[in-house]
Design a protein around this motif. Structure first.
Motif, PDB file in Angstrom:
ATOM      1  N   VAL A  93       0.844  -1.192   0.000  1.00 46.59           N
ATOM      2  CA  VAL A  93       0.000   0.000   0.000  1.00 46.59           C
ATOM      3  C   VAL A  93       0.881   1.244   0.000  1.00 46.59           C
ATOM      4  O   VAL A  93       1.729   1.411   0.880  1.00 46.59           O
ATOM      5  CB  VAL A  93      -0.930   0.021   1.224  1.00 46.59           C
ATOM      6  CG1 VAL A  93      -1.798   1.281   1.206  1.00 46.59           C
ATOM      7  CG2 VAL A  93      -1.798  -1.227   1.270  1.00 46.59           C
ATOM      8  N   ARG A  95       0.900   5.008   0.665  1.00 45.55           N
ATOM      9  CA  ARG A  95       0.118   6.047   1.344  1.00 45.55           C
ATOM     10  C   ARG A  95       0.736   7.406   1.031  1.00 45.55           C
ATOM     11  O   ARG A  95       1.863   7.677   1.412  1.00 45.55           O
ATOM     12  CB  ARG A  95       0.088   5.786   2.851  1.00 45.55           C
ATOM     13  CG  ARG A  95      -0.604   4.472   3.215  1.00 45.55           C
ATOM     14  CD  ARG A  95      -0.559   4.190   4.707  1.00 45.55           C
ATOM     15  NE  ARG A  95      -1.332   3.006   5.037  1.00 45.55           N
ATOM     16  CZ  ARG A  95      -0.852   1.757   4.993  1.00 45.55           C
ATOM     17  NH1 ARG A  95       0.415   1.560   4.603  1.00 45.55           N
ATOM     18  NH2 ARG A  95      -1.600   0.730   5.302  1.00 45.55           N
ATOM     19  N   SER A  97       0.107  11.777   0.573  1.00 46.17           N
ATOM     20  CA  SER A  97      -0.665  13.001   0.778  1.00 46.17           C
ATOM     21  C   SER A  97      -0.435  13.906  -0.419  1.00 46.17           C
ATOM     22  O   SER A  97       0.714  14.180  -0.791  1.00 46.17           O
ATOM     23  CB  SER A  97      -0.220  13.702   2.066  1.00 46.17           C
ATOM     24  OG  SER A  97      -0.817  14.975   2.170  1.00 46.17           O
ATOM     25  N   ASP A 124      -3.491   4.428  -1.079  1.00 47.26           N
ATOM     26  CA  ASP A 124      -4.255   5.119  -0.046  1.00 47.26           C
ATOM     27  C   ASP A 124      -3.873   6.592  -0.163  1.00 47.26           C
ATOM     28  O   ASP A 124      -2.856   7.036   0.359  1.00 47.26           O
ATOM     29  CB  ASP A 124      -3.893   4.565   1.335  1.00 47.26           C
ATOM     30  CG  ASP A 124      -4.717   5.195   2.457  1.00 47.26           C
ATOM     31  OD1 ASP A 124      -5.437   6.174   2.187  1.00 47.26           O
ATOM     32  OD2 ASP A 124      -4.626   4.715   3.601  1.00 47.26           O
ATOM     33  N   ASP A 126      -4.532  10.592   0.267  1.00 49.60           N
ATOM     34  CA  ASP A 126      -5.200  11.596   1.091  1.00 49.60           C
ATOM     35  C   ASP A 126      -5.065  12.945   0.395  1.00 49.60           C
ATOM     36  O   ASP A 126      -3.987  13.533   0.366  1.00 49.60           O
ATOM     37  CB  ASP A 126      -4.570  11.641   2.485  1.00 49.60           C
ATOM     38  CG  ASP A 126      -5.255  12.662   3.377  1.00 49.60           C
ATOM     39  OD1 ASP A 126      -6.464  12.531   3.592  1.00 49.60           O
ATOM     40  OD2 ASP A 126      -4.573  13.596   3.862  1.00 49.60           O
ATOM     41  N   GLU A 137       2.081  10.680  11.323  1.00 49.53           N
ATOM     42  CA  GLU A 137       1.005  10.100  10.523  1.00 49.53           C
ATOM     43  C   GLU A 137       1.578   9.075   9.539  1.00 49.53           C
ATOM     44  O   GLU A 137       2.709   9.229   9.077  1.00 49.53           O
ATOM     45  CB  GLU A 137       0.249  11.204   9.779  1.00 49.53           C
ATOM     46  CG  GLU A 137      -0.428  12.189  10.717  1.00 49.53           C
ATOM     47  CD  GLU A 137      -1.223  13.246   9.966  1.00 49.53           C
ATOM     48  OE1 GLU A 137      -2.255  12.901   9.364  1.00 49.53           O
ATOM     49  OE2 GLU A 137      -0.791  14.413   9.976  1.00 49.53           O
ATOM     50  N   PHE A 139       2.114   8.212   6.504  1.00 50.71           N
ATOM     51  CA  PHE A 139       2.271   8.483   5.080  1.00 50.71           C
ATOM     52  C   PHE A 139       3.661   8.088   4.619  1.00 50.71           C
ATOM     53  O   PHE A 139       4.659   8.327   5.315  1.00 50.71           O
ATOM     54  CB  PHE A 139       2.032   9.965   4.780  1.00 50.71           C
ATOM     55  CG  PHE A 139       0.605  10.404   4.935  1.00 50.71           C
ATOM     56  CD1 PHE A 139      -0.335  10.086   3.964  1.00 50.71           C
ATOM     57  CD2 PHE A 139       0.199  11.104   6.059  1.00 50.71           C
ATOM     58  CE1 PHE A 139      -1.655  10.469   4.112  1.00 50.71           C
ATOM     59  CE2 PHE A 139      -1.124  11.493   6.212  1.00 50.71           C
ATOM     60  CZ  PHE A 139      -2.060  11.176   5.243  1.00 50.71           C
ATOM     61  N   ASP A 140       3.728   7.506   3.421  1.00 53.62           N
ATOM     62  CA  ASP A 140       5.021   7.189   2.825  1.00 53.62           C
ATOM     63  C   ASP A 140       5.650   8.413   2.179  1.00 53.62           C
ATOM     64  O   ASP A 140       6.871   8.566   2.166  1.00 53.62           O
ATOM     65  CB  ASP A 140       4.853   6.086   1.764  1.00 53.62           C
ATOM     66  CG  ASP A 140       4.321   4.799   2.343  1.00 53.62           C
ATOM     67  OD1 ASP A 140       4.959   4.262   3.266  1.00 53.62           O
ATOM     68  OD2 ASP A 140       3.255   4.332   1.884  1.00 53.62           O
ATOM     69  N   THR A 277       7.698   3.332  -2.759  1.00 51.26           N
ATOM     70  CA  THR A 277       7.821   4.787  -2.638  1.00 51.26           C
ATOM     71  C   THR A 277       8.903   5.317  -3.563  1.00 51.26           C
ATOM     72  O   THR A 277       8.730   6.344  -4.228  1.00 51.26           O
ATOM     73  CB  THR A 277       8.130   5.173  -1.184  1.00 51.26           C
ATOM     74  OG1 THR A 277       7.196   4.538  -0.305  1.00 51.26           O
ATOM     75  CG2 THR A 277       8.055   6.674  -0.994  1.00 51.26           C
TER      76      THR A 277
END
Length: 291
Positions: A93, A95, A97, A124, A126, A137, A139-140, A277
């Motif tokens: 996954v 993640r 932002s 995922d 955001d 938080e 996040f990657d 990533t």
């Protein structure tokens, strides 16, 4: 592992029909190859080769052992290639932002392309205007535009966007078209919250112009939409108004003037990144760098 390496060298020597050619193929000195094969013979208790000054020949035991080694080495090579394929296709996954308007207007097609390239990755995402905390938080990566970063975070530059002035043809028919930066003071300007002045550049010239209007917003998407609805002039990167320019709903003004270039970068908490990533950042850097 050392035994497997010696078996692979034995296969190389036999295939090359001699130590000299095997040394040329592998880059390993002739004497080292001979010593390694002798050590292999000692380890397994079999004489594998008849050595002469001109050539080598397999013994009967060596012939059987060679066939066995070749199968083992081939299987190991295939396993290594399979592992390489697995590593080349990261999974898990991701993640991230992302700025809302930049993501929906500009990044969406790139994310779809990246998803096709790496089917093992799920997303995922955001989309938010807030500045997420990459330490606390999960996040990657975060994609940010024009913001400075705390020194403990790692910012990798992706590209740079340059804002220009735009308005709808109908607004310009109604209000007239400004012919100097200073003329913007007589126009309705659509800006982000707290932006009471625009600084514009043309070559070595710089002008800061007070601007005002009926709207103050925190959404670049809403600012762009209001501009197409004849509500005023915007200062925005070309990349965010490409569709409107193509459709003729916005038109560029004062073409020699532009706002300060805005860096776009990927931010992570650490330099040690998982493959998913790292590939995402490399992909964005490649695609955005072409623009």
């Amino acid at each position: 592992m050392e035994l497997l390496n010696d078996m692979a060298l034995f296969v190389e020597v036999v295939n090359a029909k001699g130590f000299r050619r095997a040394a040329e193929a592998t880059g390993i000195p002739n004497s080292t190859l001979s010593r390694r094969i002798s050590a292999l013979e000692k380890a397994i208790g079999l004489r594998l080769l008849h050595r002469t000054t001109r050539k080598i020949e397999l013994t009967e035991a060596g012939q059987r052992y060679f066939e066995r080694c070749r199968r083992i080495v081939d299987e190991a090579r295939l396993a290594h290639e399979h592992l390489g394929d697995m590593l080349a296709q990261p999974s898990g996954v991701l993640r991230a932002s992302l700025p809302v308007d930049f993501a929906t207007t500009y990044l969406a097609p790139l994310i779809a392309e990246f998803a096709h390239l790496y089917p093992g990755i799920t997303f995922d995402l955001d989309l938010t205007s807030r500045r997420v905390d990459l330490v606390s938080e999960p996040f990657d990566v975060a994609i940010r535009i024009g913001e400075s970063e705390p020194s403990h975070l790692i910012a990798r530059p992706l590209t740079t966007f340059t804002p220009h002035l735009y308005a709808s043809p109908r607004y310009l028919d109604q209000a007239g078209e400004p012919d100097t930066p200073e003329a913007l003071q007589q126009h309705r300007c659509l800006g982000m919250l707290k932006a009471t002045a625009w600084t514009l550049h043309a070559g070595t010239r710089t002008v800061t112009v007070p601007v005002s209007g009926r709207f103050l917003l925190n959404s670049m998407g809403m600012i762009r939409r209001l501009a197409t609805l004849d509500m005023g002039i915007v200062l925005m990167p070309d990349e965010l108004v490409a569709d409107e320019l193509a459709q003729g709903t916005l038109r560029r003004l004062l073409p020699h003037w532009h706002g300060a270039p805005q860096p776009v970068y990927a931010v992570t908490e650490t330099r040690l990144l998982p493959a998913k990533t790292q590939r995402f950042i490399e992909f964005l850097r490649e695609r955005l760098g072409r623009e």
